[in-house]
Scaffold this active site. Sequence first.
Site, PDB file in Angstrom:
ATOM      1  N   ARG A   1       0.840  -1.198   0.000  1.00 27.11           N
ATOM      2  CA  ARG A   1       0.000   0.000   0.000  1.00 27.11           C
ATOM      3  C   ARG A   1       0.877   1.250   0.000  1.00 27.11           C
ATOM      4  NH1 ARG A   1      -5.093   0.052   4.054  1.00 27.11           N
ATOM      5  NH2 ARG A   1      -4.846  -2.170   3.585  1.00 27.11           N
TER       6      ARG A   1
ATOM      7  N   SER B   1      -8.351   0.017   0.642  1.00 25.94           N
ATOM      8  CA  SER B   1      -9.304  -0.171   1.730  1.00 25.94           C
ATOM      9  C   SER B   1      -9.870   1.151   2.247  1.00 25.94           C
ATOM     10  CB  SER B   1      -8.631  -0.966   2.850  1.00 25.94           C
ATOM     11  OG  SER B   1      -9.556  -1.323   3.852  1.00 25.94           O
ATOM     12  N   HIS B   2      -9.531   1.511   3.494  1.00 24.06           N
ATOM     13  CA  HIS B   2     -10.110   2.682   4.153  1.00 24.06           C
ATOM     14  C   HIS B   2      -9.247   3.935   4.019  1.00 24.06           C
ATOM     15  CE1 HIS B   2      -7.251   0.952   7.000  1.00 24.06           C
ATOM     16  NE2 HIS B   2      -7.116   2.167   7.487  1.00 24.06           N
TER      17      HIS B   2
ATOM     18  N   LYS C   1      -4.105  -6.349  -2.144  1.00 23.83           N
ATOM     19  CA  LYS C   1      -4.310  -7.432  -1.178  1.00 23.83           C
ATOM     20  C   LYS C   1      -4.197  -8.730  -1.950  1.00 23.83           C
ATOM     21  CE  LYS C   1      -7.335  -4.873   2.012  1.00 23.83           C
ATOM     22  NZ  LYS C   1      -8.672  -4.839   2.680  1.00 23.83           N
TER      23      LYS C   1
ATOM     24  N   ASP D   1     -16.611   0.219   4.777  1.00 24.54           N
ATOM     25  CA  ASP D   1     -15.396   0.925   4.388  1.00 24.54           C
ATOM     26  C   ASP D   1     -15.264   0.894   2.869  1.00 24.54           C
ATOM     27  OD1 ASP D   1     -14.518  -1.665   3.899  1.00 24.54           O
ATOM     28  OD2 ASP D   1     -12.614  -1.444   4.950  1.00 24.54           O
TER      29      ASP D   1
ATOM     30  N   ASP E   1     -13.553  -0.764   0.526  1.00 21.28           N
ATOM     31  CA  ASP E   1     -13.613  -1.993  -0.260  1.00 21.28           C
ATOM     32  C   ASP E   1     -14.616  -2.986   0.303  1.00 21.28           C
ATOM     33  OD1 ASP E   1     -12.010  -2.468   1.993  1.00 21.28           O
ATOM     34  OD2 ASP E   1     -10.730  -3.923   0.967  1.00 21.28           O
TER      35      ASP E   1
ATOM     36  N   ASP F   1     -15.003  -4.758   2.933  1.00 28.29           N
ATOM     37  CA  ASP F   1     -14.724  -5.967   3.713  1.00 28.29           C
ATOM     38  C   ASP F   1     -14.963  -5.729   5.203  1.00 28.29           C
ATOM     39  OD1 ASP F   1     -12.510  -4.343   4.134  1.00 28.29           O
ATOM     40  OD2 ASP F   1     -11.041  -5.962   3.960  1.00 28.29           O
ATOM     41  N   ARG F   2     -15.187  -4.452   5.586  1.00 27.49           N
ATOM     42  CA  ARG F   2     -15.493  -4.135   6.981  1.00 27.49           C
ATOM     43  C   ARG F   2     -16.847  -3.443   7.073  1.00 27.49           C
ATOM     44  NH1 ARG F   2     -11.417  -0.957  10.274  1.00 27.49           N
ATOM     45  NH2 ARG F   2     -11.214   0.334   8.416  1.00 27.49           N
TER      46      ARG F   2
ATOM     47  N   HIS G   1     -13.509  -6.553  11.244  1.00 28.08           N
ATOM     48  CA  HIS G   1     -13.291  -7.705  10.369  1.00 28.08           C
ATOM     49  C   HIS G   1     -14.000  -8.917  10.974  1.00 28.08           C
ATOM     50  CE1 HIS G   1     -10.378  -5.978   7.571  1.00 28.08           C
ATOM     51  NE2 HIS G   1      -9.815  -5.376   8.599  1.00 28.08           N
TER      52      HIS G   1
END
Length: 451
Positions: free
Chosen positions: A14, A99-100, A109, A239, A241, A243-244, A326
């Site tokens: 990242r 992500s966030h 990822k 978030d 992407d 995933d959260r 998560h």
Amino acid sequence: MRVDERIFKAYDIRGTYPDQLNEEIAYLIGGAIVNVIRGRLIAVGRDVRVSSPALERALIRGMTDAGADVVIMGVIPTDAMYFAVGKYEFDGGVMVTASHNPPEYNGFKISRAQAIPLSGDEGLPEIKRIVMSGKFRAAKTPGTVHSKEILEDYINHCLSFINIDELLPFKIAIDATNGVAGIVLERLLQYLPFKVIKLFFEPDGRFPNHLPDPMDEKNREALRQAVLKNKCDFGVIFDGDADRMFMVDEHGEFIGGDMIVAMVARKMLSIEPGATIVHNLICSKVVDEIIEKYGGKAVRSRVGHAFLKPLMRQHNAIFGGEHSGHYFFRDHWYADSGMIAFLVATDVLSQEEKKPSELIAEMDHYFRSGEINTRVSDRWRTIECVAKKVEELTGQKADRLDGITFDFGEWWFNIRPSNTEPLLRLNVEATSKELMEEKRDWILGIIEECK
């Protein structure tokens, strides 16, 4: 070409685009991934960030030059990538996302077959070595590129975790953060009985309304206002992407990730009584108490999915969770999914027929400090100093599963080092606000003496 080695994090790659991460570096990363996981068939997806299409193209070019056949998934949530790798038996998968993080960031990822993630302990160091060398091992015959639509299969997979007929017709405010969640929710919600107040469903990688980090209170303000204005039963926010996932109750008050872990644990234990559930050691004692109350077995983990997922596999755990939002499901290839957690949480609230604040109040009798960061010159030296002082003052030995943890019954604390910065992270929980504040200040004083 110069590569900033700081882009290689504990769990992913990242950095900021285009100074730390650009197409040339993405090309090298693509080839390095193929060299390291030695996969022939690899899936690639991306989030909605402005730089994602360009980085995806360069990544794929590197992968095919290294001999892999690439299947392009398009714009999908990160948990849909995990689903695809497991469901279609790909040799690996890469999600182009930060992500966030703010919009100027991007990253990758990466997972092997069965959605097993690469991390700083396994896989990422090898990729880093190849990228820093400036050259990967090219194939004699380049790979091919194909596309595959997976969202309908993914949505059906998510819905398989609940019984739609048992859901109540909740009024819900949902903040999709201008990320990928909105794309999925537009299709998913047609199967559900909810009346939804939609916030920021339009994909926009500039994140013009607020940053895609639900942990930051100011990024939840629009959701809170929408819940109150529309008299919603509760609110949900994803978030960048997706995933959260986090929630707010009917008063717009934040529901911590560990409370959602406890809620989901109840449901999973009703499906499989006596099952094992893994949670990280930062989660509230509420999680252990709920798991015990509903007949499950709790297993503590270090913080981070790279530690939690292997423990889940080792114990055949049906579910795992972290305070950071998560939520991991065995039947989702032990990977995390904000969308599945959202559905299961609505299932729990439907079965209980209680307001979220009432359900949380029944479970939660503790007061927490939240995560407090202190900058120090030497993380481990400071931790050892704190451990020695607390052991001498209390006569109790430190639990060293992740940093140091001391549990005194009515209160406990954990101090662990940041993976990437010269910071110590402190979490304190106690049975009263006064006790929590007293002990929080006491430990912070010891950290100051030791740093």
